[in-house]
Motif scaffolding. Sequence first.
Motif, PDB file in Angstrom:
ATOM      1  N   GLU A  89       0.836  -1.209   0.000  1.00 56.84           N
ATOM      2  CA  GLU A  89       0.000   0.000   0.000  1.00 56.84           C
ATOM      3  C   GLU A  89       0.866   1.253   0.000  1.00 56.84           C
ATOM      4  O   GLU A  89       0.634   2.202  -0.780  1.00 56.84           O
ATOM      5  CB  GLU A  89      -0.913  -0.023   1.222  1.00 56.84           C
ATOM      6  N   ALA A  90       1.895   1.281   0.848  1.00 59.66           N
ATOM      7  CA  ALA A  90       2.794   2.436   0.871  1.00 59.66           C
ATOM      8  C   ALA A  90       3.561   2.554  -0.442  1.00 59.66           C
ATOM      9  O   ALA A  90       3.826   3.666  -0.939  1.00 59.66           O
ATOM     10  CB  ALA A  90       3.763   2.312   2.047  1.00 59.66           C
ATOM     11  N   TYR A  91       3.895   1.429  -1.026  1.00 54.01           N
ATOM     12  CA  TYR A  91       4.618   1.444  -2.306  1.00 54.01           C
ATOM     13  C   TYR A  91       3.747   2.033  -3.423  1.00 54.01           C
ATOM     14  O   TYR A  91       4.201   2.872  -4.215  1.00 54.01           O
ATOM     15  CB  TYR A  91       5.048   0.015  -2.640  1.00 54.01           C
ATOM     16  N   ASN A  92       2.500   1.627  -3.479  1.00 57.19           N
ATOM     17  CA  ASN A  92       1.605   2.160  -4.511  1.00 57.19           C
ATOM     18  C   ASN A  92       1.329   3.647  -4.303  1.00 57.19           C
ATOM     19  O   ASN A  92       1.250   4.424  -5.271  1.00 57.19           O
ATOM     20  CB  ASN A  92       0.295   1.383  -4.518  1.00 57.19           C
ATOM     21  N   ASN A  93       1.186   4.073  -3.053  1.00 55.85           N
ATOM     22  CA  ASN A  93       0.961   5.500  -2.787  1.00 55.85           C
ATOM     23  C   ASN A  93       2.156   6.337  -3.216  1.00 55.85           C
ATOM     24  O   ASN A  93       2.006   7.427  -3.798  1.00 55.85           O
ATOM     25  CB  ASN A  93       0.674   5.710  -1.303  1.00 55.85           C
ATOM     26  N   ALA A  94       3.359   5.845  -2.932  1.00 58.55           N
ATOM     27  CA  ALA A  94       4.553   6.597  -3.334  1.00 58.55           C
ATOM     28  C   ALA A  94       4.685   6.649  -4.848  1.00 58.55           C
ATOM     29  O   ALA A  94       5.120   7.668  -5.426  1.00 58.55           O
ATOM     30  CB  ALA A  94       5.790   5.955  -2.710  1.00 58.55           C
TER      31      ALA A  94
END
Length: 356
Positions: free
Chosen positions: A258-263
Motif C-alpha cells: 500500500e505504501a509502495y503504490n501510494n509513493a
Amino acid sequence: MVKEGKVHPDCINASNPYHECVDYCLRRIAEAKARADDAQKLLEDDNAKEPEERTVHPDCVNASNRYHECSEFCFKKIAEAKDRYKRTDPSEMQQESGAPSSFDDSDQNEVPQQREGQAEQNDGGDSQHVQNDAESGLPHLTERQKKMFELRLKMNEARKANQMAMVAEKRKIEAPTESRGISKEHWFEERKKKIGKLLDSNGLDMSKAYMLDTQEMAEAKYKKWEKDPAPYGWDVFNQKTLYNAYKKRTKNIEVDMEAYNNAKEADPEFYREASSLQYGKAPKAPDENIDRMVKELHDREAKRKSFSRRRRFHEEKDIDSINDRNEHFNKKIERAFGKYTLEIKNNLERGTALPD
C-alpha cells in the motif's frame, strides 16, 4: 485337479494345496522338534532339581519360597518388625480394637504419667536399640555363617566393581576413531552385509534394494536428490548464484504494498531515467525501514561469524598430540597412512612388537 504331493503334517505350509515339502521343510521341522524337546527337558530338570542349601529366616515373608535366600535387607526388616512389636503399648492396641477398658478414672489419670515415663525410657534407650539392631542384623546364625554371609556381600561388591570397570574400559577401547576413511568403509561394509541378508531372506537381488525402503526413507532420498548442489569454484561469483543469494536475503523482508503504490502515484517520475532532472535524488526513507535494513545487516554478519565446521571432540579418545596444530597434523597423517600402520600401532600398544 491339483496333483497330490508329499506334505508333512507339521509343515507351516501344509494348508497350501500347491506346496510340496522338500529337504528344507523337513530340516526345519526337525530343528523345531529338537528345540521343543530341549525346552521340555530343561523344564523337567528344573522342576526335579532340589534347591541348594540356603540361609532363610523363619520369620521372613519369603520363607515359603524355596529359591529365596535371605540377605542383609531381610534381617534388618525382621529386626525392625520385632522392635516395633516390643515398643507397641498393649493399652493402645486394646483401644484401637474397640474393646472395653477395665480401668476406672483414677487409672486413666495414671496412664499419661506412665506414658511419659515410658517415653523417657525410650528416648534414653534409642542408642541402645540402634546398637541392638546392628547386633541382631543376622539372628540365628553362627559365627561361621555370619562370616560366610559377609564374604558373599564383599564378593558381590567386587563383582559389580569389576563389571563397571570392564564396561568403562570397553567404551574407551571402542571410542570412534578420527580416521574417517577406515570407519566409513567399515560402516558401509556392515550396512551392505545387513542389506544383503534382508534381500536374501526376501528372495531379492542387490538391484532391488530400493524395495526395502519405507515411504519416509524414500521421501528423504528424493528430497536429498532434488536439492541443488552448493556452488563451487568460479560458480560462486556468477550472476545466477548472486541472484539466488539476493532472493534468500529478501525472503524474510516484509513489503508494504500500500505504501509502495501510494509513493508511486504521488511521484510521476518514480522510475527515473538518465535524462530526468531528479536523477540521483531519492525520497526520504522512513526510520523503520532503515532500522530494519540495519538489523538485517547485523544478523547477516552474526550468522557469518557463527558459521564454523567444528568437529566433535571425544573425551575418551587417547591424547597423542601436544597442541591443536599437532593434533590436526596427526589427523591428516592418520587419514593417509592409518590403514597401513594399524597393525604396527596395535603391536606397540600390546607390547607384542618384535625387533627387526
